[in-house]
Design a protein around this motif. Structure first.
Motif, PDB file in Angstrom:
ATOM      1  N   ARG A  48       0.834  -1.228   0.135  1.00 23.94           N
ATOM      2  CA  ARG A  48      -0.085  -0.022  -0.083  1.00 23.94           C
ATOM      3  C   ARG A  48       0.913   1.248   0.123  1.00 23.94           C
ATOM      4  O   ARG A  48       1.688   1.376   0.800  1.00 23.94           O
ATOM      5  N   PRO A  49       0.633   2.074  -0.851  1.00 26.13           N
ATOM      6  CA  PRO A  49       1.343   3.399  -1.033  1.00 26.13           C
ATOM      7  C   PRO A  49       1.374   4.179   0.579  1.00 26.13           C
ATOM      8  O   PRO A  49       0.341   4.208   1.003  1.00 26.13           O
ATOM      9  N   THR A  50       2.301   4.797   0.920  1.00 22.85           N
ATOM     10  CA  THR A  50       2.099   5.900   1.906  1.00 22.85           C
ATOM     11  C   THR A  50       1.099   6.564   1.817  1.00 22.85           C
ATOM     12  O   THR A  50       0.129   6.912   2.983  1.00 22.85           O
ATOM     13  N   ARG A  51       0.875   7.380   0.782  1.00 29.54           N
ATOM     14  CA  ARG A  51      -0.211   8.189   0.656  1.00 29.54           C
ATOM     15  C   ARG A  51      -0.201   8.247  -1.055  1.00 29.54           C
ATOM     16  O   ARG A  51       0.973   8.411  -1.716  1.00 29.54           O
ATOM     17  N   ALA A  52      -1.495   8.378  -1.633  1.00 35.23           N
ATOM     18  CA  ALA A  52      -1.621   8.790  -3.097  1.00 35.23           C
ATOM     19  C   ALA A  52      -2.289  10.084  -2.907  1.00 35.23           C
ATOM     20  O   ALA A  52      -3.177  10.474  -2.288  1.00 35.23           O
ATOM     21  N   VAL A  53      -1.664  10.980  -4.025  1.00 37.12           N
ATOM     22  CA  VAL A  53      -2.404  12.369  -4.166  1.00 37.12           C
ATOM     23  C   VAL A  53      -2.982  12.348  -5.610  1.00 37.12           C
ATOM     24  O   VAL A  53      -2.101  12.076  -6.628  1.00 37.12           O
ATOM     25  N   ALA A 103     -10.013   8.105  -6.888  1.00 35.73           N
ATOM     26  CA  ALA A 103     -10.128   8.259  -5.855  1.00 35.73           C
ATOM     27  C   ALA A 103     -10.846   7.443  -5.006  1.00 35.73           C
ATOM     28  O   ALA A 103     -10.514   7.151  -3.876  1.00 35.73           O
ATOM     29  N   GLN A 104     -12.172   7.193  -5.431  1.00 33.37           N
ATOM     30  CA  GLN A 104     -12.853   6.237  -4.772  1.00 33.37           C
ATOM     31  C   GLN A 104     -12.407   4.980  -4.437  1.00 33.37           C
ATOM     32  O   GLN A 104     -12.336   4.123  -3.576  1.00 33.37           O
ATOM     33  N   VAL A 151      -6.432   2.809   0.852  1.00 29.63           N
ATOM     34  CA  VAL A 151      -5.198   3.582   0.423  1.00 29.63           C
ATOM     35  C   VAL A 151      -5.405   4.989   1.331  1.00 29.63           C
ATOM     36  O   VAL A 151      -6.338   5.801   0.731  1.00 29.63           O
ATOM     37  N   PRO A 152      -4.364   5.490   1.894  1.00 33.75           N
ATOM     38  CA  PRO A 152      -4.221   6.994   2.412  1.00 33.75           C
ATOM     39  C   PRO A 152      -4.166   7.851   1.256  1.00 33.75           C
ATOM     40  O   PRO A 152      -3.336   7.833   0.384  1.00 33.75           O
TER      41      PRO A 152
END
Lengths: 430, 293
Positions: free
Chosen positions: B11-16, B29-30, B37-38
């Motif tokens: 899992r990515p640390t955070r996805a933007v 995003a959904q 995923v954060p």
């Protein structure tokens, strides 16, 4: 003159087969390879390559053959062939470093009037640059076919000879060796001969690419390429021996090498060669035919199938796995268990987290949901569809090369998929 | 061709998601939210990439371990002005990434970058756009490849459909909506052209997989099964349960088809399966009707 003594430097596939063929024509032959253990194995009768008829021929003419790891032993030869296999990288580029050092050593060992002939595959321009009197230097096209190498080495269709001066008669020793094979001899410039070798392979690839393209179309429009190909072979302009069997792309290394060489030379010289790039792309697409089929016809219907895989070699009657479609497929089946069998290639070559090495074809099929016949080994032709039905869990056979007679698996209730024909689904296959 | 940098999914640390307010960005995003995923979803209200201050503003929101998904575009780009605006937007993002490098970058491009004659289309097909929209994506791809330092994955979707598509272009979305209202469907010619229609959720699922594997390279997003517009219209009518006329019109342009060879997707994600057209249209219809999926 006395019967020439012929040397072969490099006892890999090409050199070994060629040496044995020369011995079979009555010449004394010296086989040289710097690898001492290889030489010992060959001298003991353990040949490192699989070719139908080779072991027997080497035994029958053993008295004519001697093997050595000392390059100086070539000094007694009237003619020495540079006959080692030239390896290629993943892009089909030849690694010429080994052959160059081999040639350097052999030239130093040659007798003062001995001839040198490059037999292995080299790019155009290679031979002319070698540091030897052009009158003693030749290039000879080899047309070895894996699995049929002995037949082609002992009964060549013709000799294509690269020379410094094509109009000048060949030296007596060389003419004597070539004459023993009783076939046309075509002298030409070094570069012409080197390109002739590539031209032969390009023509073969062209035929195969046409077959692959139209076989793919046949699958989608309800035609059967296997009905069409015999009609083409009766056309004199195409011929009875033309390469019209569809396959899983170009494999084995040699054809890929020549395509890469043409592309490289065309780029360097500004010559148009888009069709060669198209052959390469066609080959790449056809190689994954089975993978696409499995994702379309098997995996959507069976969550966790086991695949039986018959054949690992890139083609029948060889131990070579260079660019093998089977290994390429296996690399993309890592999520599902496989059971594999090949008559000569050990399962140890397979990199897979859940591979079972089966002792026979029927044992590879046992318990599998789909059977994939990836190499057309002759022994697979004897598989009984009834036996397969009894052994397998599923009812899918993927037989790209039509090893089985299609009617038999269909009658036994299998969905049967083969190159060049519409998909055949049984009522219930998985 | 995609190359995974992590073989096992992580899992990515955070996805933007830049452009999370749109049809595609919203679906991505959904999906990431569904996958826990954060995620930081940015819309034009958060950062307007057409403003000179956008790069600085965006950089201020990014972290070094982020995976950025660039979806934002003025699409379809039909004019030179729209083309230039899209390039400005990409330039702002590149400037932001220069100021604040990130761990991974995913760009949602389009199959419009390929030559019309490509058949079947693969990731190796010639990129020779014939439209302003295709040229826009091709230019953005080149900008990102040249200037973005992060591992870059480029996804090139074929024609997308889904309930929330604001466009009502010729194809599944329009046909489904017309059929739902019981209105006639008009085809160009007899709707013979074959295209590869992709359900929006499939793009989102693939983006999630690409992020999980930190993949780099190029991947087409196509099902590998093309259907004619007539077949799509027939299916839309059938699923609507209504009696809807489908009629052809005089053909203005020659028939062209587009097919995809999706072998690279099969190799990159062997367990991934595209949503069949019928199922995708059913799900879009249920979502449009407010029926829980």
């Amino acid at each position: 003159m006395s019967v020439p003594i012929v040397g072969f430097a490099g006892l890999t596939h090409l050199g070994l087969v060629s040496a044995v063929a020369a011995a079979a024509k009555g010449f004394r032959v010296v086989g040289y390879d710097p690898d001492q253990s290889r030489v010992r194995d060959i001298a003991d009768g353990h040949l490192p390559v699989l070719e139908p008829g080779l072991d027997n021929l080497a035994r029958c003419f053993g008295a004519q053959l001697s093997y050595t790891h000392r390059v100086g032993d070539l000094n007694a030869c009237d003619l020495v062939y540079i006959a080692t296999d030239v390896s290629t990288d993943d892009c089909g580029r030849s690694d010429l470093s080994d052959i160059s050092s081999l040639i350097e050593a052999v030239i130093a060992a040659l007798g003062p009037s001995a001839l040198l002939c490059v037999l292995c595959q080299v790019p155009p321009g290679f031979t002319r640059k070698l540091p030897l009197d052009p009158a003693r230097l030749y290039y000879q096209v080899e047309t070895l076919v894996f699995g049929r190498a002995v037949e082609r080495a002992t009964k060549p269709e013709r000799f294509i000879i690269g020379c410094a001066e094509p109009a000048r008669p060949l030296p007596a020793a060389y003419a004597a060796v070539l004459g023993a094979f009783d076939c046309p001899i075509l002298p030409m410039r070094y570069e012409s001969a080197e390109l002739a070798k590539i031209a032969i392979n390009c023509c073969l690839v062209a035929s195969v690419s046409v077959a692959n393209t139209l076989a793919g179309l046949s699958e989608r429009i309800g035609a059967d390429w296997h009905e069409i190909a015999p009609a083409l072979r009766l056309d004199r302009r195409i011929g009875p021996h033309s390469y019209l069997n569809p396959g899983l792309g170009i494999a084995g290394g040699n054809l890929e090498r020549d395509l890469a060489t043409v592309l490289r030379l065309a780029e360097a010289t500004g010559s148009e060669a888009a069709v060669i790039a198209a052959f390469v792309e066609n080959s790449r697409i056809r190689r994954d035919w089975v993978l696409r089929l499995l994702h379309r016809e098997v995996l959507p219907h069976k969550a966790d199938p086991t695949f039986g895989i018959l054949g690992l070699a890139y083609k029948e009657n060889t131990h070579s796995t260079k660019n093998s479609p089977s290994l390429a497929l296996i690399a993309n089946l890592q999520n599902w268990p496989i059971r594999v069998y090949d008559p000569v290639v050990p399962a140890a070559v397979v990199q897979h987290p859940a591979v079972t090495a089966a002792p026979s074809a029927i044992e590879a099929a046992r318990g599998s949901d789909a059977l994939l016949i990836m190499t057309p080994w002759p022994e697979f032709r004897t598989l009984s569809s009834a036996d397969l039905a009894a052994a397998m869990c599923g009812r899918v056979i993927v037989d790209p090369f039509r090893v089985l007679e299609p009617a038999a698996p269909r009658a036994a209730g299998f969905s049967y998929f083969t190159l060049g024909a519409p998909l055949f689904h049984s009522a219930k296959d998985l | 061709m995609l190359e995974h940098q992590t073989h096992s999914p992580q899992r990515p640390t955070r996805a933007v998601v830049v452009g999370a307010g749109g049809f595609v960005g919203g679906a991505i995003a959904q999906q990431l939210r569904n996958d826990n995923v954060p995620m930081l979803g940015l819309t034009r209200r958060d950062v307007d990439l057409l403003q000179d201050s956008a790069a600085k503003a965006l950089a201020g929101l990014l972290r070094a371990d982020d995976a950025v998904v660039l979806v934002s575009a003025i699409a379809p780009a039909r004019t030179a002005a729209a083309l230039m605006q899209n390039l400005v937007m990409a330039g702002q993002l590149i400037a932001a990434l220069a100021a604040r490098p990130v761990a991974h970058l995913v760009y949602i491009s389009s199959d419009a970058v390929y030559a019309d004659a490509a058949n079947p289309v693969t990731e190796r097909s010639c990129r020779q756009p014939s439209t302003m929209h295709g040229m826009m994506h091709a230019a953005r791809e080149l900008m990102l490849k040249t200037e973005a330092k992060a591992p870059l994955a480029i996804l090139r979707p074929s024609l997308l459909y889904g309930a929330r598509d604001p466009h009502n272009g010729y194809g599944p979305n329009r046909f489904r909506r017309l059929a739902a209202k019981g209105e006639a469907i008009s085809l160009f010619g007899d709707g013979e052209e074959q295209r590869d229609h992709v359900f929006i959720d499939d793009v989102a699922r693939l983006v999630s997989l690409v992020l999980a594997h930190r993949s780099r390279g190029e991947l087409n997003v196509a099902t590998g099964q093309s259907a004619s517009f007539h077949e799509v219209a027939d299916l839309a009518v059938k699923l609507s349960g209504k009696s809807v006329e489908i009629h052809g019109t005089p053909r203005q342009n020659p028939i062209t088809h587009r097919h995809f060879d999706i072998t690279e997707c099969l190799k990159a994600f062997p367990q991934f399966h595209y949503t069949p057209l019928r199922e995708g249209l059913e799900r879009a219809a249920r979502e449009s009707a407010g029926v829980p999926l």
